[in-house]
Structures are given as structure tokens and as C-alpha cells.
Design a protein around this motif. Structure first.
Motif, mmCIF file in Angstrom:
data_model
loop_
_atom_site.group_PDB
_atom_site.id
_atom_site.type_symbol
_atom_site.label_atom_id
_atom_site.label_comp_id
_atom_site.label_asym_id
_atom_site.label_seq_id
_atom_site.Cartn_x
_atom_site.Cartn_y
_atom_site.Cartn_z
ATOM 1 N N ILE A 166 0.835 -1.202 0.000
ATOM 2 C CA ILE A 166 0.000 0.000 0.000
ATOM 3 C C ILE A 166 0.871 1.254 0.000
ATOM 4 O O ILE A 166 0.611 2.210 -0.742
ATOM 5 N N ASP A 167 1.914 1.272 0.812
ATOM 6 C CA ASP A 167 2.788 2.440 0.878
ATOM 7 C C ASP A 167 3.535 2.661 -0.437
ATOM 8 O O ASP A 167 3.690 3.798 -0.884
ATOM 9 N N PHE A 168 4.015 1.596 -1.060
ATOM 10 C CA PHE A 168 4.677 1.749 -2.360
ATOM 11 C C PHE A 168 3.675 2.185 -3.421
ATOM 12 O O PHE A 168 4.016 2.922 -4.350
ATOM 13 N N GLY A 169 2.428 1.763 -3.298
ATOM 14 C CA GLY A 169 1.373 2.244 -4.198
ATOM 15 C C GLY A 169 1.169 3.743 -4.040
ATOM 16 O O GLY A 169 0.992 4.470 -5.023
ATOM 17 N N MET A 192 4.026 5.444 -5.834
ATOM 18 C CA MET A 192 3.831 5.445 -7.289
ATOM 19 C C MET A 192 2.766 6.461 -7.698
ATOM 20 O O MET A 192 2.907 7.149 -8.710
ATOM 21 N N TYR A 193 1.699 6.553 -6.918
ATOM 22 C CA TYR A 193 0.653 7.544 -7.191
ATOM 23 C C TYR A 193 1.236 8.953 -7.105
ATOM 24 O O TYR A 193 0.970 9.792 -7.964
ATOM 25 N N ASN A 250 6.744 11.051 2.170
ATOM 26 C CA ASN A 250 7.133 10.308 3.371
ATOM 27 C C ASN A 250 6.387 8.987 3.406
ATOM 28 O O ASN A 250 5.171 8.956 3.223
ATOM 29 N N PHE A 251 7.123 7.909 3.662
ATOM 30 C CA PHE A 251 6.477 6.624 3.882
ATOM 31 C C PHE A 251 5.787 6.646 5.232
ATOM 32 O O PHE A 251 6.262 7.273 6.177
ATOM 33 N N THR A 270 12.222 13.074 -2.246
ATOM 34 C CA THR A 270 11.681 14.112 -3.117
ATOM 35 C C THR A 270 11.336 13.513 -4.476
ATOM 36 O O THR A 270 12.215 13.045 -5.190
ATOM 37 N N MET A 271 10.042 13.517 -4.783
ATOM 38 C CA MET A 271 9.576 13.078 -6.097
ATOM 39 C C MET A 271 9.685 14.282 -7.028
ATOM 40 O O MET A 271 9.186 15.360 -6.706
#
Length: 142
Positions: A29-32, A35-36, A119-120, A131-132
């Protein structure tokens, strides 16, 4: 042969397996979410570049003709949705290229870079802020 009682032996096994399964589930869920967030930042960069290409030096009809970095920042932050905080969206100064004058003349290229801190939520994933960032370049049409 002496028989040992097996009663309650499945409880520790279940706790261990359930802990691993839940950790994996929340990690997914966190990696999703990550990605979002990256896809959202890329979309913001595209929208910012699109907004700039129609507001070049030849623009006369639209609002904010010849727009600069502050107008672009306000526009991109206005596109914030979901769990993103508009105040955390950062837009770098547009970079012009492809022309001798390096200005906002038609035919020149404008590059817009947008970044957002992520942040995760889970404690066992990477700590700190990631930073994305995404850049979009388009050719100025007006």
C-alpha cells in the motif's frame, strides 16, 4: 512413544505469519502511494508546461500572458488533489531552450520541473523524505 500436547501451538505460528503478511500488505500500500505521488508529480509537470506554452511572448488573449515563475507556481499548486498538500508542491523557474534568445518566443522549448516531498507511513520502510521530481518540456506555440 510419549505424546506431547499440541494444543495452542498454532497461535504463535499464526501470529508470526500474520505479522509478515500484514507487513507485506501495508508495504504494498505504501509503495502504491509512492507510485501515485510520482505519477501525480509527472502530471503536474506536464500541466505546468502546457500552461506555459500557450502563454509565450505572442500571447494576447489568455490571462497571465508572458507568465513567470510565480504565476506558474500558483497555477500548479491549484491543481493539488487528494492527500497532497498544495503548499508542499515546488515549481522551479521555467527553463527556456532551443532558441538563440532563450526566451518565451514561439518555437522555443520551455521546461518545467515540479517536485514534491514524500514520506512513507510505515516505520520499517526508508526513513526521511524522498523528493519526487519530474520535468516536462514542450515547444511554445504562442
Amino acid at each position: 512413544m510419549k505424546r506431547f500436547r499440541q494444543r495452542g501451538a498454532s497461535l504463535p505460528e499464526t501470529a508470526i505469519v500474520l505479522g509478515v503478511v500484514l507487513a507485506m500488505l501495508f508495504g504494498i500500500i505504501d509503495f502504491g502511494r509512492a507510485m501515485y505521488t510520482y505519477a501525480f508529480v509527472a502530471q503536474l509537470a506536464r500541466e505546468g508546461a502546457r500552461w506555459m506554452i500557450v502563454r509565450g511572448s505572442q500571447c494576447s488573449v489568455l490571462d497571465h500572458c508572458g507568465a513567470g515563475q510565480s504565476a506558474l507556481q500558483t497555477y500548479v499548486q491549484g491543481l493539488s488533489e487528494g492527500m497532497t498538500k498544495a503548499s508542499s508542491i515546488a515549481v522551479n523557474t521555467p527553463v527556456y531552450s532551443g532558441c538563440a534568445t532563450l526566451t518565451d518566443d514561439p518555437g522555443c522549448t520551455v521546461g518545467v520541473t515540479v517536485s514534491y516531498p514524500f514520506n512513507f507511513l510505515l516505520p520499517y520502510l526508508p526513513v526521511g523524505t524522498i523528493t519526487m521530481s519530474s520535468t516536462s518540456k514542450m515547444v511554445i506555440s504562442q
